[in-house]
Design an enzyme around this catalytic site. Structure first.
Site, PDB file in Angstrom:
ATOM      1  N   ASP A 164      38.043  48.727  35.723  1.00 32.02           N
ATOM      2  CA  ASP A 164      37.061  47.801  35.171  1.00 32.02           C
ATOM      3  C   ASP A 164      36.351  47.046  36.287  1.00 32.02           C
ATOM      4  OD1 ASP A 164      37.051  48.271  32.542  1.00 32.02           O
ATOM      5  OD2 ASP A 164      38.101  46.425  31.932  1.00 32.02           O
ATOM      6  N   GLU A 212      34.870  38.032  38.519  1.00 27.90           N
ATOM      7  CA  GLU A 212      35.171  38.683  37.242  1.00 27.90           C
ATOM      8  C   GLU A 212      36.158  37.826  36.443  1.00 27.90           C
ATOM      9  OE1 GLU A 212      37.033  42.493  37.728  1.00 27.90           O
ATOM     10  OE2 GLU A 212      37.436  42.727  35.588  1.00 27.90           O
ATOM     11  N   ASP A 217      38.367  42.684  40.075  1.00 26.77           N
ATOM     12  CA  ASP A 217      39.730  43.181  40.180  1.00 26.77           C
ATOM     13  C   ASP A 217      39.780  44.564  40.826  1.00 26.77           C
ATOM     14  OD1 ASP A 217      41.029  41.003  39.083  1.00 26.77           O
ATOM     15  OD2 ASP A 217      40.697  41.705  37.023  1.00 26.77           O
ATOM     16  N   ASP A 230      40.851  47.290  39.932  1.00 32.05           N
ATOM     17  CA  ASP A 230      41.145  48.329  38.944  1.00 32.05           C
ATOM     18  C   ASP A 230      39.828  48.965  38.502  1.00 32.05           C
ATOM     19  OD1 ASP A 230      39.931  46.462  37.335  1.00 32.05           O
ATOM     20  OD2 ASP A 230      41.777  45.851  36.316  1.00 32.05           O
TER      21      ASP A 230
END
Ligand code: TTJ
Length: 650
Positions: A513, A436, A509, A511
Site C-alpha cells: 500500500d 501516510e 509504509d 508495504d
C-alpha cells in the site's frame, strides 16, 4: 619506457598532464558521471564514424579488471604520419587535446560528443590504454600513466611506443580502443551496467540501422544487442508500448535546411500527457530549447492550417491551442548542427536561435506534405478529433485552474485543512512531510521541529493521476491539499519561485500500500510539477523495518541485511520488533529513525532519463495490471535504487 622524447612531445605531454590536474574542467566531475563521460568520449568517435556511413557495427565490452573497450568496423583512425605533428594520426588523436579539430569535428559534417573534449582526455585519465587499428594489417599502440620518480609527478597517457605495424594480416577494418579508468582520479571506477545499457539503446534508436552490442563480462548480466531499422520511428513505438496509439505508424520526416539536419517522428495515443524528447547531435536535451520551441510552433501552425483547410474549424472558430495538439503526443525531435551552444541549469538546453525558425519551417512543410497524402487522411482526422476533445476539456478546466491559481495567491494556508505548517519562513530550509495515515501523521506532528518541519497526513490513497484529466485531479481533496501546501501552482502555471518547502518528503509504509501511495504521488509530481522533481526537491523517507533491542540498547535496521548486522551488534538475548507501519512507532522513534536530519536516510528522486521514467510511469500507472503488480512488489522494499530514485543522505 625505452623511448626518448623530443621537445614537441613534451608539450603534448604537458597537455594531458593538465587534464589530470583539473579533470573536472574537461569531464565535469570525477564522480560516476565523469567516469562514464570518458567512455562516451570513445563511443562518440565510433558513433561518428557510423553516422557518416563508414561503420554499421559497434561493440562495447566491460571487463572484470575494470577496463572497457569500444570497437567499430569503420575505416580505422589514420595510421600514416601526420604532416605537421610528425607522428601517426593515432598518436595525435590520443595525445593531443582537442585533436578533434583534425580527425573529428571537421572530418565529418556533424559530430556528437557531450563536451567534445576528445579521446585524449580518456587517455589522460586512464591507467593504461590500448589501441588497435585494423586496415589489412593490425596496428597497435599502448599508453600508460605513471609516476615520474624524479619529480614525483604523474605523467598521463604516455605512449609506450609509437604506432607499430604488427604485420598480422586481417580482413577486417576498424578501430578498437580499450582503457582502464585510473582509480586515483575517480571516486568510483565501477561502470554502471544500467547507465551504459540505457544510453547504448538510445544511441541505437538515434542511429538508424546501426548495430550496437554490449557485453558486460564482470558478472551475470546478459549480452545486449540493439539495432533499429526504423530509427526514431521505432523509438516512438517503443515509448508508446503499453499505450493505445490513435494510428499505427508514427509520422516521420527528415530534411536538411541551412546546414541544419532536422528529423522528427511523432504518434498520438489516447492518453492525456505529452512526451516530447529532443536531441542535438545525439545528445539528449531534457531542458528543451530552440529546436523544441520550433517544433511546437510548427506543429501547431501546420495542424491549425490543415484544420481550417479541411473545414474542421469554421470561420468563426478560434484556432486550437498548441497544447490541444500535444495531448497524448509522443515525439522525438533530433537536430544536427555545428557550433552547438548549450544553455540552462544543466547545460542541456539548445540555445542556438537560428535553429528555431529552421525546425519550425521544416515541421510545417513536412506535415503539410504528409497531410496531402490521401493515405494518411485517417491519421490527420484522428489527430484533429483528439485536439477537439482536448480543447473542450481545456475550456471546462479553465475554471478549475483559476481556483488553483487563487489558492496560490490568497491566504493559501487557510485552505489547507490538515496541514501542520511550520513557523519558519525560509522555504530553502523548510521540509514538508507527506505522511501516510492519520496515526503516523499524529506522531510526526508531535515529533517534528516546528520551526522548519511541516506535516501533511494523507488519509486513504490519493487519486491515481495517470488515468485522470486535470479537472478531475483538481477535485481530489488530497491532491488539492498538496497543491495548496506547496503554494507553487501546477502544470504550466507551476512556479518554483513560489515553492514553500524545498524538501518534499514522502513518508509511507514499507508495504505494498505504501509503495502504491508513493508511486501515485511520484506520478503526480512527475506529471504536474515536473520542475519540482527535476530540481531535486522530492525525497522518499525511509522508516526502519526492525528494531533489535536488549534492555536499554537498541539498533534500527532498514532491510534484512542490516537486521543481521544489528543482531550481531546487540548480541545474545536480543529481541526483535518488526514495524508493520509508521503508525506503530512512537513520536520519539519516528524522530530518531526517519525525521531527524542527523540520523535519517532519504532517497532523492531524480529523473536521470526522462524517457525511461516516462515509460516506467506508464507501466506503473497504466492498464497492464500484471506489470504494475510486479513493479510495485519489486519496489515495496524502500532500499532500492532505480533509474529515477537515487539514495542520498540528507
Ligand atoms: C578520420 O578520417 C579518415 C578516416 O578515418 C576517420 C576516423 O578517424 N575514423 C574513426 C575513428 N573510426 N573510428 C574511430 C574511432 C573509434 C574509436 C572506438 C575510438 C576513437 C578515438 C576513434
Amino acid at each position: 619506457m625505452t623511448k626518448s622524447y623530443n621537445a614537441g612531445d613534451i608539450k603534448i605531454l604537458e597537455g594531458l598532464d593538465a587534464v589530470r590536474m583539473r579533470p573536472g574542467m574537461y569531464i565535469g566531475s570525477t564522480g560516476v558521471r565523469g567516469l562514464h563521460h570518458i567512455l562516451w568520449e570513445i563511443v562518440d568517435n565510433a558513433i561518428d564514424e557510423a553516422a557518416n556511413g563508414f561503420a554499421d557495427r559497434i561493440e562495447v565490452v566491460l571487463y572484470p579488471d575494470g577496463s572497457a573497450s569500444v570497437e567499430d568496423n569503420g575505416r580505422g583512425i589514420p595510421t600514416d604520419i601526420h604532416p605537421k605533428q610528425g607522428v601517426s594520426g593515432v598518436e595525435v588523436v590520443f595525445t593531443q587535446l582537442h585533436a578533434g579539430g583534425k580527425f573529428g569535428q571537421d572530418a565529418y559534417g556533424y559530430s556528437g560528443g557531450l563536451h567534445g573534449v576528445g579521446a585524449s582526455v580518456t587517455n589522460a585519465l586512464s591507467e593504461w590504454m590500448e589501441v588497435k587499428v585494423y586496415r589489412g594489417t593490425e596496428f597497435e599502440m599502448r599508453f600508460t600513466s605513471y609516476k615520474d620518480e624524479k619529480t614525483g609527478k604523474v605523467k598521463s597517457g604516455v605512449p609506450e611506443y609509437h604506432l607499430k605495424d604488427t604485420h598480422k594480416k586481417t580482413d577486417k577494418t576498424g578501430t578498437f580502443v580499450r582503457f582502464k579508468p585510473d582509480k586515483t582520479v575517480f571516486e568510483t571506477t565501477e561502470f554502471s551496467h544500467e547507465t551504459i545499457n540505457r544510453r547504448l539503446k538510445e544511441l541505437a534508436f538515434l542511429n538508424k540501422g546501426l548495430q550496437i552490442l554490449f557485453r558486460d563480462l564482470r558478472g551475470e548480466e546478459q549480452d545486449a544487442e540493439y539495432r533499429y531499422n526504423g530509427g526514431i520511428v521505432d523509438f516512438v513505438k517503443y515509448l508508446n508500448e503499453g499505450k493505445t496509439a490513435l494510428y499505427a505508424e508514427p509520422l516521420y520526416a527528415k530534411e536538411e535546411k541551412d546546414g541544419i539536419i532536422v528529423e522528427f517522428a511523432l504518434q498520438h495515443t489516447d492518453s492525456y500527457t505529452e512526451s516530447v524528447f529532443s536531441f542535438v547531435n545525439n545528445i539528449p536535451t531534457p531542458e528543451g530549447g530552440m529546436h523544441e520551441t520550433g517544433f511546437r510552433t510548427g506543429l501547431t501552425k501546420a495542424l491549425n492550417d490543415f484544420a481550417r483547410k479541411e473545414n474542421y474549424l469554421k470561420e468563426k472558430d478560434a484556432n486550437f491551442m498548441g497544447e490541444d495538439f500535444r495531448e497524448g503526443l509522443t515525439a522525438i525531435i533530433c537536430v544536427k548542427l555545428k557550433n552547438v551552444q548549450f544553455e540552462g541549469q544543466t547545460k542541456t538546453k539548445l540555445g542556438n536561435p537560428e535553429v528555431r525558425p529552421v525546425v519550425e519551417n521544416v515541421t510545417v512543410d513536412k506535415l503539410e506534405e504528409l497531410s496531402r497524402n490521401k493515405k494518411l487522411a485517417d491519421v490527420f482526422d484522428s489527430v484533429i478529433k483528439k485536439a477537439q476533445a482536448a480543447a473542450r476539456v481545456r475550456i471546462a478546466t479553465r475554471k478549475a485552474k483559476e481556483i488553483a491559481r487563487a489558492n496560490k495567491s490568497i491566504e493559501a494556508q487557510n485552505l489547507v485543512g490538515k496541514l501542520a505548517a511550520c513557523s519558519g519562513r525560509k522555504p530553502e530550509l523548510n521540509e514538508l512531510f507527506i505522511v501516510e495515515g492519520d496515526s503516523a501523521g499524529g506522531s510526526a506532528k508531535q515529533a517534528r521541529v516546528r520551526q522548519y518541519q511541516a506535516i501533511l497526513p494523507l488519509r486513504g490513497k490519493p487519486l491515481n493521476v495517470e488515468k485522470k484529466k486535470l479537472d478531475q485531479i483538481l477535485q481530489n481533496e488530497e491532491i488539492r491539499t498538496i497543491i495548496s501546501a506547496l503554494g507553487a501552482g501546477l502544470g504550466n502555471d507551476f512556479d518554483l519561485e513560489d515553492l514553500k518547502y524545498h524538501k518534499v518528503i514522502i513518508l509511507s509504509d514499507a508495504d505494498q500500500d505504501g509503495a502504491h501511495i508513493r508511486a501515485i504521488l511520484l506520478t503526480f509530481f512527475f506529471r504536474y510539477m515536473r520542475e519540482l522533481v527535476n530540481n531535486g526537491h522530492v525525497y522518499i523517507g525511509m522508516p526502519p523495518l526492525y528494531k533489535v533491542y536488549k534492555k536499554d540498547v537498541f539498533e534500527y535496521a532498514y532491510d534484512d541485511n542490516e537486521l543481521q548486522k544489528a543482531i550481531d551488534k546487540i548480541g545474545r538475548g536480543y529481541q526483535i520488533q518488526r514495524y508493520k507501519g509508521l503508525g506503530e512507532m512512537d513520536p520519539e522513534q519516528l524522530w530518531d529513525t526517519t525525521m531527524n536530519p542527523a540520523t535519517r536516510s532519504l532517497m532523492q528522486v531524480t529523473v536521470e532519463d526522462a524517457a525511461e521514467a516516462e515509460k516506467m510511469i506508464t507501466v506503473l500507472m497504466g492498464d497492464h495490471i500484471e506489470d504494475r503488480k510486479k513493479y510495485i512488489q519489486m519496489y515495496a522494499n524502500f532500499n532500492k535504487e532505480d533509474s529515477f530514485i537515487k539514495k542520498v543522505k540528507r
